[in-house]
Design an enzyme around this catalytic site. Structure first.
Site, PDB file in Angstrom:
ATOM      1  N   ASP A  56      47.568   6.904  65.425  1.00  0.00           N
ATOM      2  CA  ASP A  56      49.038   6.762  65.703  1.00  0.00           C
ATOM      3  C   ASP A  56      49.766   7.332  66.683  1.00  0.00           C
ATOM      4  O   ASP A  56      49.180   8.191  67.314  1.00  0.00           O
ATOM      5  CB  ASP A  56      49.447   7.777  64.318  1.00  0.00           C
ATOM      6  CG  ASP A  56      49.045   6.893  62.944  1.00  0.00           C
ATOM      7  OD1 ASP A  56      48.588   5.643  63.136  1.00  0.00           O
ATOM      8  OD2 ASP A  56      49.333   7.240  61.838  1.00  0.00           O
ATOM      9  N   HIS A 202      44.931  10.366  65.802  1.00  0.00           N
ATOM     10  CA  HIS A 202      45.985  10.181  66.329  1.00  0.00           C
ATOM     11  C   HIS A 202      45.433  10.328  67.874  1.00  0.00           C
ATOM     12  O   HIS A 202      44.754  11.022  68.261  1.00  0.00           O
ATOM     13  CB  HIS A 202      46.814  11.625  66.107  1.00  0.00           C
ATOM     14  CG  HIS A 202      47.758  11.525  64.946  1.00  0.00           C
ATOM     15  ND1 HIS A 202      47.190  11.931  63.848  1.00  0.00           N
ATOM     16  CD2 HIS A 202      49.170  11.041  64.772  1.00  0.00           C
ATOM     17  CE1 HIS A 202      48.174  11.753  63.109  1.00  0.00           C
ATOM     18  NE2 HIS A 202      49.136  10.943  63.448  1.00  0.00           N
TER      19      HIS A 202
HETATM   20 ZN   LIG Z   1      53.258   9.204  63.594  1.00  0.00          ZN
END
Ligand SMILES: [Zn+2]
Length: 256
Positions: A56, A202
């Site tokens: 992400d 991430h």
């Molecule tokens: Zn996010």
């Protein structure tokens, strides 16, 4: 006072109650439906010996390329849920992600918490996120994940209207506040993985050390997942209801 004439204070309280109920339905109600009950939302794939890695908040000029290199070296295609504003700043990087065969998902334009946005602003956040991705990579994203995994009704509906499958996750490697070391991320993901797992990672954002730790964790994480019998596949393959061949692994412990 006749019964038809209501106390203005009471009327005000009634209106406030209606507004509060509406706000609750818009935010927590939608989240319960989507995140809790998984209505119209994917949190995991079918029960077969496959898992997907999802990243992400990128693309990030420092970390995304390095993570792409590690994934390529491991022969893994993942999914990247991109922030539209980041895509607008680094379109070539977004193209590189897509060109490498990774799935691309919409993570809104500016990563604002959807509970703070009006319906109009939420729709714009979803639309602009999708537009920036389409402009950069030449194709509309097929997946949507809201910032922090938190929906509101307007964004939930809009993502569906755009044909974006709403995707959350079933395994998360990081704490929300404290950093997790590469070794801890690896250990947790390998231990928590299950058939059809969607792993949340991430390549930008989170704790400042997270993208770097994630990159260092990836080779052992992927090796550990494979050692447990899982194939690491892109989302489109994980979520394919009728994959070619039977990929179930009879050696895996059935999950409840
Ligand atoms: Zn996010």
């Amino acid at each position: 006072m006749p019964r038809t004439l209501r106390d203005p204070v009471q009327l005000g309280l009634d209106a406030a109650a209606v507004l509060a109920a509406g706000a609750l339905a818009y935010t927590i109600g939608t989240q319960t439906l989507a995140g809790g009950l998984r209505v119209g939302v994917v949190k995991r794939g079918p029960r077969r010996a496959q898992v997907s890695l999802t990243f992400d908040d990128g693309p990030d000029p420092e970390h995304t390329s390095r993570i792409l290199d590690v994934l390529a070296a491991s022969g893994v295609r993942a999914a990247f849920f991109m922030v539209g504003r980041q895509v607008a700043s680094h379109p070539a990087l977004a193209r590189r992600v897509a060109a490498a065969g990774h799935d691309v998902g919409n993570h809104t334009f500016a990563h604002r918490h959807l509970w703070t946005l009006t319906p109009g602003a939420s729709i714009a956040a979803v639309d602009r996120g999708a537009e920036e991705i389409a402009d950069a990579v030449g194709a509309a994203p097929h997946y949507f994940r809201p910032p922090w995994g938190t929906f509101n009704w307007a964004a939930y509906v809009r993502a569906g209207q755009l044909g974006e499958t709403r995707v959350l996750w079933s395994v998360r490697s990081e704490g929300w506040a404290a950093a997790a070391s590469a070794a801890r991320m690896t250990a947790h993901v390998v231990r928590a993985a299950h058939e059809g797992a969607i792993v949340n990672l991430h390549d930008r954002g989170g704790h400042p050390s997270t993208p770097e730790n994630t990159r260092h964790a990836l080779p052992e994480m992927i090796a550990g997942l494979r050692a447990r019998g899982f194939e690491v596949v892109p989302l489109r393959e994980l979520l394919d209801p009728a994959p070619r061949g039977d990929t179930r692994n009879p050696g895996l412990t059935p999950r409840v």
